[in-house]
Motif scaffolding. Structure first.
Motif, PDB file in Angstrom:
ATOM      1  N   THR A   1       0.858  -1.163  -0.041  1.00  0.00           N
ATOM      2  CA  THR A   1       0.022   0.017  -0.259  1.00  0.00           C
ATOM      3  C   THR A   1       0.820   1.352   0.002  1.00  0.00           C
ATOM      4  O   THR A   1       0.387   2.226  -0.396  1.00  0.00           O
ATOM      5  CB  THR A   1      -1.034  -0.076   1.087  1.00  0.00           C
ATOM      6  OG1 THR A   1      -0.016  -0.002   2.382  1.00  0.00           O
ATOM      7  CG2 THR A   1      -1.801  -1.057   1.224  1.00  0.00           C
ATOM      8  N   SER A   2       1.937   1.293   0.652  1.00  0.00           N
ATOM      9  CA  SER A   2       2.775   2.455   0.372  1.00  0.00           C
ATOM     10  C   SER A   2       3.250   2.785  -0.925  1.00  0.00           C
ATOM     11  O   SER A   2       3.373   4.021  -1.202  1.00  0.00           O
ATOM     12  CB  SER A   2       4.387   2.135   1.065  1.00  0.00           C
ATOM     13  OG  SER A   2       4.010   2.024   2.437  1.00  0.00           O
ATOM     14  N   HIS A   3       3.132   1.780  -1.968  1.00  0.00           N
ATOM     15  CA  HIS A   3       3.328   2.087  -3.357  1.00  0.00           C
ATOM     16  C   HIS A   3       2.183   2.382  -4.085  1.00  0.00           C
ATOM     17  O   HIS A   3       1.879   3.153  -4.602  1.00  0.00           O
ATOM     18  CB  HIS A   3       4.225   0.933  -3.959  1.00  0.00           C
ATOM     19  CG  HIS A   3       5.485   0.817  -3.729  1.00  0.00           C
ATOM     20  ND1 HIS A   3       5.911  -0.042  -2.505  1.00  0.00           N
ATOM     21  CD2 HIS A   3       6.575   1.262  -4.001  1.00  0.00           C
ATOM     22  CE1 HIS A   3       6.989   0.336  -2.276  1.00  0.00           C
ATOM     23  NE2 HIS A   3       7.596   0.988  -3.321  1.00  0.00           N
TER      24      HIS A   3
ATOM     25  N   LEU B   1      -0.882   3.431  -2.671  1.00  0.00           N
ATOM     26  CA  LEU B   1      -1.348   4.428  -2.269  1.00  0.00           C
ATOM     27  C   LEU B   1      -0.477   5.789  -1.848  1.00  0.00           C
ATOM     28  O   LEU B   1      -0.649   6.641  -1.409  1.00  0.00           O
ATOM     29  CB  LEU B   1      -2.020   4.211  -0.754  1.00  0.00           C
ATOM     30  CG  LEU B   1      -3.527   3.552  -1.021  1.00  0.00           C
ATOM     31  CD1 LEU B   1      -3.999   3.062   0.256  1.00  0.00           C
ATOM     32  CD2 LEU B   1      -4.469   4.431  -1.675  1.00  0.00           C
ATOM     33  N   ASP B   2       0.699   5.807  -2.908  1.00  0.00           N
ATOM     34  CA  ASP B   2       1.538   6.878  -2.836  1.00  0.00           C
ATOM     35  C   ASP B   2       1.088   8.068  -3.460  1.00  0.00           C
ATOM     36  O   ASP B   2       0.224   7.717  -4.455  1.00  0.00           O
ATOM     37  CB  ASP B   2       2.538   6.532  -3.644  1.00  0.00           C
ATOM     38  CG  ASP B   2       4.073   7.566  -3.966  1.00  0.00           C
ATOM     39  OD1 ASP B   2       3.500   8.543  -3.287  1.00  0.00           O
ATOM     40  OD2 ASP B   2       5.049   7.295  -4.368  1.00  0.00           O
ATOM     41  N   PRO B   3       0.743   8.985  -2.832  1.00  0.00           N
ATOM     42  CA  PRO B   3       0.039  10.111  -3.120  1.00  0.00           C
ATOM     43  C   PRO B   3       0.465  11.103  -4.493  1.00  0.00           C
ATOM     44  O   PRO B   3      -0.172  11.727  -5.309  1.00  0.00           O
ATOM     45  CB  PRO B   3       0.245  11.296  -2.019  1.00  0.00           C
ATOM     46  CG  PRO B   3       1.409  10.584  -1.073  1.00  0.00           C
ATOM     47  CD  PRO B   3       1.463   9.199  -1.398  1.00  0.00           C
ATOM     48  N   PHE B   4       1.883  10.680  -4.932  1.00  0.00           N
ATOM     49  CA  PHE B   4       2.245  11.153  -6.118  1.00  0.00           C
ATOM     50  C   PHE B   4       1.783  10.140  -7.310  1.00  0.00           C
ATOM     51  O   PHE B   4       2.109  10.804  -8.589  1.00  0.00           O
ATOM     52  CB  PHE B   4       3.787  11.139  -6.088  1.00  0.00           C
ATOM     53  CG  PHE B   4       4.426  11.988  -5.314  1.00  0.00           C
ATOM     54  CD1 PHE B   4       4.211  12.504  -3.902  1.00  0.00           C
ATOM     55  CD2 PHE B   4       5.479  12.930  -6.185  1.00  0.00           C
ATOM     56  CE1 PHE B   4       4.722  13.411  -3.313  1.00  0.00           C
ATOM     57  CE2 PHE B   4       6.020  14.159  -5.206  1.00  0.00           C
ATOM     58  CZ  PHE B   4       5.708  14.214  -4.046  1.00  0.00           C
TER      59      PHE B   4
ATOM     60  N   GLY C   1      -5.779  11.025   2.357  1.00  0.00           N
ATOM     61  CA  GLY C   1      -4.762  11.884   3.117  1.00  0.00           C
ATOM     62  C   GLY C   1      -3.967  12.958   2.691  1.00  0.00           C
ATOM     63  O   GLY C   1      -3.881  13.237   1.359  1.00  0.00           O
TER      64      GLY C   1
END
Ligand code: HEM
Ligand SMILES: [Cu+2]
Lengths: 658, 333
Positions: free
Chosen positions: B130-132, B134-137, B201
């Motif tokens: 999810t860090s990838h 849902l990465d905001p970028f 977020g």
């Protein structure tokens, strides 16, 4: 000419408004009353000889705890103002605090609670018991120890002077630039913040070195590292963290002070400065800092649970490995404080996962405590009540910590009240309850009488109940999208009722504080009934319980020799006696005012730097140098206690106890 | 002094009532139930933006939050049961086995190293993925091209610039629901954090660089947005409304501003400087001729910067792909 001699000092810095005036009045009134009382009762000489210049770690510990307790009251007073403001300031009501003042208060609250309360209580308690536990007469460097204490006091004094004259930072307890830079915060507030923790921080570093050397060099004969009480291990871990982390703080603050006083650009928004650098550095210190505080609390509980359960600590080795694992890991997680800076998936995932990994050894410790209780015979004295309070609350903080460690979740709760609830959950539930437990547990050893039990239990109950009542609504407010540090909010959000409930919880904590004060006062009053004649009121396990209470200045007339863990417990149950053989001569450090003078000069230096009074800064530094040089000419810094004298003292104190 | 003592000894402090263990437990249970009841009453009808999500990103984050919470509760339950169970069963005076010297058992200990390791392993995999994802970028997958909006955090208001529509607004940002939006965010003020909880977020707004936040609203509606990072006196008022409109609604909104409706002003660098002065603000609309305001603001702080490896706005387009994979190298930090 005259004006420039006073740097940027001006009259108007005395007056800020009526609310502050109340605070100023209380502070000045308190100090004056104290001074007048000391003079009236002619206690100055006594104070100087018996306390201020002492080199006895236990007395230094007591002084730390006194100062930290006063600061706890101040920090708690700040908290009450914050809660009151948030309960009031919805919609058209602006509450009773201006935004700027509100921001100064939470900055002061956070700074004071961490640096002057938590750190102060920690160093105080370590000073009280570490040498005793190790079977040593003192710490490795007594004069350095006293100097560290006065650097801490200098920090405390500076932070509090800001209330009287000037202002405090309004930038949050970690003062992120560029907000904390000249461009946005030109006043003396940030400088007060900066210099008070800079100075206290140097004191902490020196203490760290001192305690590491004490642990490595001054253990009783036979006490190998793996026979050392877990509390000593926890202090070792914590102090290793201090020694590696505090220089980062010092350097970072130094760079910020260069920016602020000489107009440099380490962290400014423009001209090549990089605020992200500051944020990385401050958390490279800041994360280890929270473990610096919690590890000794873990250590205290390890001693308390074993003693109160009348059973050996479960999984000693595992406890040690877990402590050391936490020590190492806590350097590898700092970026979890700014997942939202946009570092990308790989970086965020790495720091998120490392953070969760810390939960493993922490969880292991909890299970070990639980299994220490299992098949024990648990006596529920006040310290054990604190343990129960800790175990119930801290695990929630741990769980919400793991939740926050998932970066994708953190994006939604970062800077929210959920975060505020989380860290109070770990800090109050973990650190504060831990230190209160340690205080209640070791109090008889230092003062020779116990604290009143039922008042203590009433205090625990109010603290836990108040804590839950305060912070469960704060968790919920986080879910409602409430951010931290808000001095007012829109009524349509529906937050006010929760803020009010939470404020009531804070009052309940306040009642807990009242019970603690009452407990102390009542116990002092009834000290003859509560006298600890055995020297071992809890049927303890470790060496500090082998000497009479209050522990004599020299701790041990004869140095103990140990062959096992829990040496005293084993000795009491027919194991090898820990004191044997003949008495011998030993030396003790003479009193010294060096620490007092260094502290005073350094406080003067800090004040000069804050107000840009350069000549005074130079003068203060000369003062420090002179004090140090003079000290090198002092020949007789120690005195000898002969074997006969030691024997006589020992017999006397044993007779007094019997 | 003796006088004080004499007085004190006359003071009779009433001793606290003794409470039996059972009453104590009962008291706690009753207090707990009352507290929960109170919360239920107080919370009825209030909104929970983090749970009542209205955007794709926020919903996925909420699911993750719930998953992690359930996992946490699964760990906490046995801990509480053991804590209170052991405390009760093994309180002094019990007649059960007492093993004062039992200080370890590697098999048992292996269990509580093992179980947390497994749980954290599971959570780590979830975290990595999810860090990838849902990465905001990271741009959201959609058939529609993302709407680009530039965001400048000012002291203490938000300026939104629509570079393709040549309009701008303060403290109100509108976009069509169901179309992805790509926010490019910077700050001409202390650091802020840009956050619309019901949509997803937050991300920091920092001077001299531009961060990105990709969001999509699933439902038409007005959502609360704010800065979550302290940025000076007026920071508590640094809120805005994010309006997810229907396609026509959005067109009307844009037209309204483009056609110089009442109160719409012209935004150039001079006017911008006025706007950037510290102070709070209501909602404002502007039309613009100068599409480079955002880049100018970012570049302003780059002055004197020697290396060019930071994510500057002028390089924004070229950097885009680089952004997605590892937008800020650790060296940049
Ligand atoms: C005794 C009960 C306490 C209460 C009621 C309390 C309450 C608060 C409140 C209301 C805030 C501001 C929240 C916001 O940002 O909206 C705060 C912030 C904070 N508190 Fe406490 N607190 C307490 C104890 C402590 C303790 C013991 C510590 C640490 C040892 C601590 C450390 C902090 C820190 C670091 C902050 C952040 C300050 C900032 O935002 O810069 N607090 N607390
Ligand atoms: Cu951390």
């Amino acid at each position: 000419m005259f004006a420039s001699l006073l740097g940027r000092m001006e009259w108007h810095y005395f007056w800020h408004g009526w609310v502050q005036f109340g605070g100023q009045l209380a502070m000045v009134g308190g100090v004056l009353t104290l001074l007048a009382g000391m003079t009236y009762f002619k206690k100055w000489g006594w104070l100087w000889r018996e306390w201020l210049t002492t080199q006895d770690a236990k007395r230094i510990g007591v002084m730390y705890i006194i100062v930290a307790t006063v600061m706890l009251l101040r920090g708690f007073g700040d908290a009450i103002m914050l809660k009151l403001q948030q309960a009031l300031a919805s919609g058209h009501s602006d509450g009773f605090l201006q935004p700027d003042h509100f921001q100064q208060i939470f900055t002061a609250h956070g700074t004071i609670m961490i640096f002057f309360v938590a750190m102060g209580l920690m160093f105080g308690l370590i000073n009280l018991v570490l040498p005793l536990m190790l079977g040593s007469r003192d710490v490795a460097f007594p004069l350095l120890n006293s100097t560290s204490f006065y650097l801490y006091v200098a920090g405390v004094v500076l932070a509090n002077i800001s209330l009287l004259y000037g202002e405090f930072g309004a930038v949050g307890w970690l003062a992120y630039p560029p907000l904390s830079e000249l461009a946005y915060s030109p006043g003396p507030g940030v400088d007060y913040w900066l210099w008070s923790i800079q100075i206290a921080g140097v004191g902490s570093l020196l203490s760290g070195i001192n305690f590491i050397v004490t642990i490595l060099r001054l253990r009783a004969k036979g006490m190998t590292l793996m026979k050392m009480p877990v509390f000593a291990w926890s202090v070792l871990g914590s102090m290793i963290l201090v020694v590696f982390a505090f220089p980062i703080l010092t350097g970072t603050l130094f760079m910020l002070s260069l920016d602020r006083t000489l107009g440099m650009h380490y962290f400014t928004a423009d001209l090549g400065g990089n605020a992200m650098m500051y944020i990385n550095l401050i958390w490279a210190w800041g994360h280890p800092e929270v473990y610096i505080l919690i590890l000794p609390a873990f250590g205290m509980f390890s001693e308390i649970v074993a003693t109160m359960s009348r059973k050996r600590l479960f999984g000693y080795k595992t406890m040690v490995y877990a402590l050391m694992a936490i020590t190492v890991l806590s350097y590898l997680v700092w970026a979890h404080h700014f997942f939202t800076m946009g570092a990308g998936g790989n970086v965020n995932a790495f720091f998120g996962i490392m953070t969760m990994v810390i939960a493993i050894p922490t969880g292991v410790k909890v299970f070990n405590w639980l299994f220490t209780m299992y098949k024990g015979r648990i006596e529920f004295f006040t310290p054990m009540w604190w343990f129960m309070a800790f175990a119930t609350t801290f695990v929630i903080g741990g769980a919400t910590g793991v939740i926050l460690a998932v970066p994708a979740i953190d994006f939604q709760v970062h800077n929210s009240l959920f975060l505020v609830a989380h860290f109070h959950n770990t800090i109050i539930g973990g650190v504060v309850f831990g230190y209160f437990a340690g205080f209640a547990y070791w109090f008889p050893k230092i003062f020779g009488f116990r604290l009143h039990e039922r008042l203590g239990k009433a205090a625990v109950s109010c603290w836990v109940g108040g804590f839950l009542l305060t912070f469960i609504p704060i968790y919920i407010l986080g879910m409602m999208g409430a951010t931290r540090r808000l001095d007012h909010y829109d009524p349509s959000l529906g937050w006010q009722s929760l803020f009010i409930v939470s404020g009531v919880g804070t009052l309940l904590i306040g009642l807990g504080v009242v019970f603690q004060i009452a407990q102390l006062a009542y116990s002092v009053w009834k000290r003859h009934e509560l006298r600890d004649t055995s020297g071992d009121p809890w049927d303890g396990r470790t060496l500090e319980w082998s000497v009479p209470s209050p522990a004599p200045q020299y701790n041990f007339a004869r140095l103990p020799v140990v062959v096992a863990r829990d040496a005293w417990w084993e000795a009491k149950r027919g194991g090898k006696a820990i004191f044997s053989g003949a008495y011998s001569d030993f030396t003790l450090p003479k009193n010294s005012g060096v620490g007092v003078f260094i502290g005073a000069f350094v406080a003067m230096f800090g004040f000069a730097m804050i107000w840009h009074i350069w000549w005074l800064a130079v003068l203060a530094l000369v003062g420090v140098a002179t004090t140090l040089i003079r000290r090198t000419y002092e020949e007789e810094t120690e005195y000898v206690v002969t074997a006969d004298e030691a024997k006589r003292l020992d017999m006397k104190s044993q007779k007094a106890a019997a | 002094m003796p006088k004080v003592k004499a007085i004190l000894s006359k003071v009779n402090i009433p001793s606290l009532p003794t409470i039996s263990r059972r009453t104590l437990v009962l008291l706690w249970v009753v207090a707990g139930v009352l507290f929960v009841g109170l919360l239920v009453v107080l919370l009825r009808g209030h909104s929970f933006p983090l749970l009542q999500t209205r955007g794709e990103v926020a919903s996925r984050q909420r699911d993750l939050l719930i998953f992690a919470t359930v996992l946490a509760v699964l760990v906490l339950l046995p801990v509480y049961i053991m804590l209170f169970g052991f405390a009760w069963r093994y309180r002094a005076g019990h007649k059960r086995t007492y093993k004062p010297n039992w200080d370890g058992d590697s098999r048992v200990e292996a269990v509580w190293w093992g179980v947390p390791i497994i749980i954290i392993l599971v959570l780590s995999v979830v975290t990595w993925v999810t860090s990838h994802s849902l990465d905001p970028f990271k741009p959201l997958t959609s058939t529609q091209k993302p709407l680009k909006i530039q965001v400048i955090a000012l002291q203490w208001k938000w300026l939104f610039i629509y570079p393709e529509e040549n309009i701008a607004s303060v403290n109100e940002v509108a976009f069509p629901a169901n179309q992805p939006v790509e926010f490019s965010i910077t700050s001409d003020a202390p650091m802020n954090s840009f956050w619309i909880p019901q949509l997803g977020g937050q991300i920091y707004a920092m001077s001299g660089m531009s961060t990105k936040l990709n969001l999509k609203a699933d439902v038409v509606g007005d959502y609360r947005g704010m800065s979550s990072n302290i940025s000076g006196k007026g920071f508590a008022d640094m809120t805005f409304t994010a309006r997810a409109l229907s396609a026509t609604g959005y067109n009307n909104w844009v037209q309204h501003i483009e056609h110089h409706a009442l109160g719409v002003e012209h935004l150039d660098m001079d006017e911008y400087k006025q706007l950037a002065k510290p102070g709070t603000s209501g909602v404002k609309y502007f039309h613009i001729h100068d599409p480079s305001i955002f880049d100018t603001v970012v570049a302003k702080y780059m002055h004197g910067m020697q290396s060019t490896d930071t994510d500057t706005a002028s390089e924004d387009e070229d950097n885009h792909t680089h952004n997605v994979e590892g937008h800020m190298n650790t060296e940049d930090m």
